[in-house]
Design an enzyme around this catalytic site. Sequence first.
Site, PDB file in Angstrom:
ATOM      1  CD  GLU A 135      -3.174  -0.902   2.080  1.00 22.55           C
ATOM      2  OE1 GLU A 135      -3.149   0.064   2.851  1.00 22.55           O
ATOM      3  OE2 GLU A 135      -4.066  -1.761   2.092  1.00 22.55           O
ATOM      4  N   GLY A 136       1.876   1.278  -0.855  1.00 26.60           N
ATOM      5  CA  GLY A 136       2.803   2.394  -0.931  1.00 26.60           C
ATOM      6  C   GLY A 136       4.029   2.099  -0.098  1.00 26.60           C
TER       7      GLY A 136
END
Length: 808
Positions: free
Chosen positions: A498-499
């Site tokens: 997620e990043g």
Amino acid sequence: MITLALLIIAGALFYFRVSLLVWSAVILVELLLWSKWGSASVATLCVIWTLFLVAGVILNFRGIRRKLITRHILPIYQRIMPRMSDTEKQAIAAGTVGFEAEIFQGNLNWSKYLDMPLAKLTAEEQAFIDNEVKQLCEMTDDWQITHDLQDLPPQIWQFVKEKGFWGLIIPKNYGGKGFSALAHSEILMRLYSRSTTLASTVAVPNSLGPGELLLHYGTEEQKNYYLPRLARGEEIPCFALTAPEAGSDAGAITDYGIVCHGEYEGKEVLGIKLNWNKRYITLAPIATVLGLAFKLYDPEKLLSDQVDRGITCALIPPHLPGVTIGRRHFPLNVPFQNGPTQGKEVFVPLDFIIGGAPMIGHGWRMLMECLSAGRAITLPSSAVGQVKMFAHVSGAYGRIRRQFNLSICQFEGIEEPLARIGAAAYYLNGARMVALSAVDRGEKPSIVSAIMKYHATEVGRQAACDAMDIHGGKGICLGPDNYLGRFYQGAPIAITVEGANILTRNMIIFGQGAIRCHPYAFKELQAAQIADPKQALKEFDKALFSHMGYTLSNAVRSFWLSLSDAGLVFVPSHGHARRYLQQITRLSANFAFLADVAMLSVGAELKRKESLSARLADIMSYLYLAAGAVKYFIETSQPEEDLPLLDYSCQHLLFMAQTRFDELLRSFPIRPLGWLLRILIMPKLWPTYHEADDYLRHKISQLLSLPSQARARLIEGIDQCEAPQNPIHLLQITLAAVLKNEPVEKRFRQAIREGQVTGFTLEEQWDDAVKKGILTAMEAQECQETHALRMRVINVDNFDKNFTSAAQ
């Protein structure tokens, strides 16, 4: 005196951010008074009055100002500021801002922030946690999952599906639970403290994926078909975004679809021929519905005159010809179902696009908007749950484990990492509660979610290392009785998803914050890209001069608050916490000024000055986390026994913010400007903030190693099931026995030191102590039972020399 009075008045005007018109009126009054009672010559007064009138006319009459000033600045600004891509615009525009914007602007409204209630669980949500979640934890044997099966056992898969664990965010009218963000987080936090594999399996279908995308963007037909099936566990969803050439730079995906006619279920329809190669996709090996992000092209212009239609999201049935799933990755011995997927010449109708044809090209916006809220839930919940668990087991083990006739939690070398873990659990949980409450109010806090994702997982990784240091060999020898090793192994996983954390810190937090939280920067960017020159000049002029006043105001506020140590700042009176509110206010003003100067002086190069951006992101984050700790302390009625946790948290976070200020100023790209900024931001010759001292570390170490209400509050929300396969339960039983037996043990040890008791083994010594009346028979029995429990906790697993994984 007159000069001093003028400076004080000017400073007050800057501090309170009055308008240009008010400035002009005040200066006019000052000049009238000076002309009547001052000692200046007529010639001097004429020059000053002329300058005032000329400047006043130019600056206050916008039409004149635009012609003489702004029209020369706008072309320069347009040349140096690069145009944003559609992907960047969508990422920046995603989500909402709240208290973090006040931090960025150096203008904190503490009354509003502290009056906002924290979210509460409903009776239904609490019942689900007390029953279904507890039962699921009791069924779980993490050694069996991670070693014997390398998968969840069938009964857990079935329980997860039947009890609606994949429908937490799906509304009740579609058969889901319709739970709040807080309930979602509390469930995941408890599961993550029990088993990362189990929790990840529950988390992903409730995070960024088909369920959430359908909920927000799907057609009614898609919602009515898929959401009930997802809620009942009849469909296993996954979402494929990451590709070998597109990890952190997800906008660079090479997976593509071509609009064309093709055959589907015996009929020729307008659709998309897809090709993709994805990896790291959780649940992909067993998925029955595959969400896919790809770039859509329409070379034959069957839909419009536009060939490149942008990033689009669709739902793909994995049974279609050309789809490949089934292979697994094996991420650091945490065997949740995760793997690659490929598609070659896969044809699907247009109505397989999430939201149908109207949502073509909106895929990136859809993903960013969903991520802006979801990233505040899943990974922070995993990190907070595990840090709380580390605090729980490390405090207990530190009391049980003895060396040199002392519990190891009494050694300063152990107190240091133990205090770090305890404080981290406290301030991360406070910030988690604030972020979740924002989501439950309907916000999509994109910047806060990035702050929480990065710092929760990074602090979680440090806490895992600290817990391992405290446990030593107990932590490294894997087996059924090791409650720590798999969490330590899995810590880097959360860093990458997620990043990736490096990207999140260096580019996203401040990069997005600078545009969304700054009151004028985004307006200037938008104005500079308006096609109509007159309208562009009008809007840019308005934003530019407001920005100038804002910067001067920040300079004065920063210098004054630093010089006065924020002692005169009014904040709501909250006893012990009041001083921390003042210090956060001071550093917020420093940050607002420094961020503004960095943006103005570095300009477009800021995107490439990653270290500068990262340090600004850290400062903003530390202030948000400190504010969360203070709010949590106040919300929990300011218990006195929690003060060591609050003090350590705030002292550590303020010190870290100060450290980042110092690093940034020493490395500022324009060195002379960096020297000047140091005077305005850090005018004192000595540091204001210091790390927590040994006294606080000792207090927190005691708090974690002894039962108390403060300890219970700190570890609240993690799994504490009493299942026999849960080694943490044995730890708790042993801690209770050790504490109960400590007075007897102390008397027994004292007798040994004084030579009153003899014997080569403990058994001989206990018998001798009973014979001499030092211990009663009952006390000796309790000593033996406690010692047996201690040895069960301290001993590590061992296996046959031909030991292998049962799954092999």
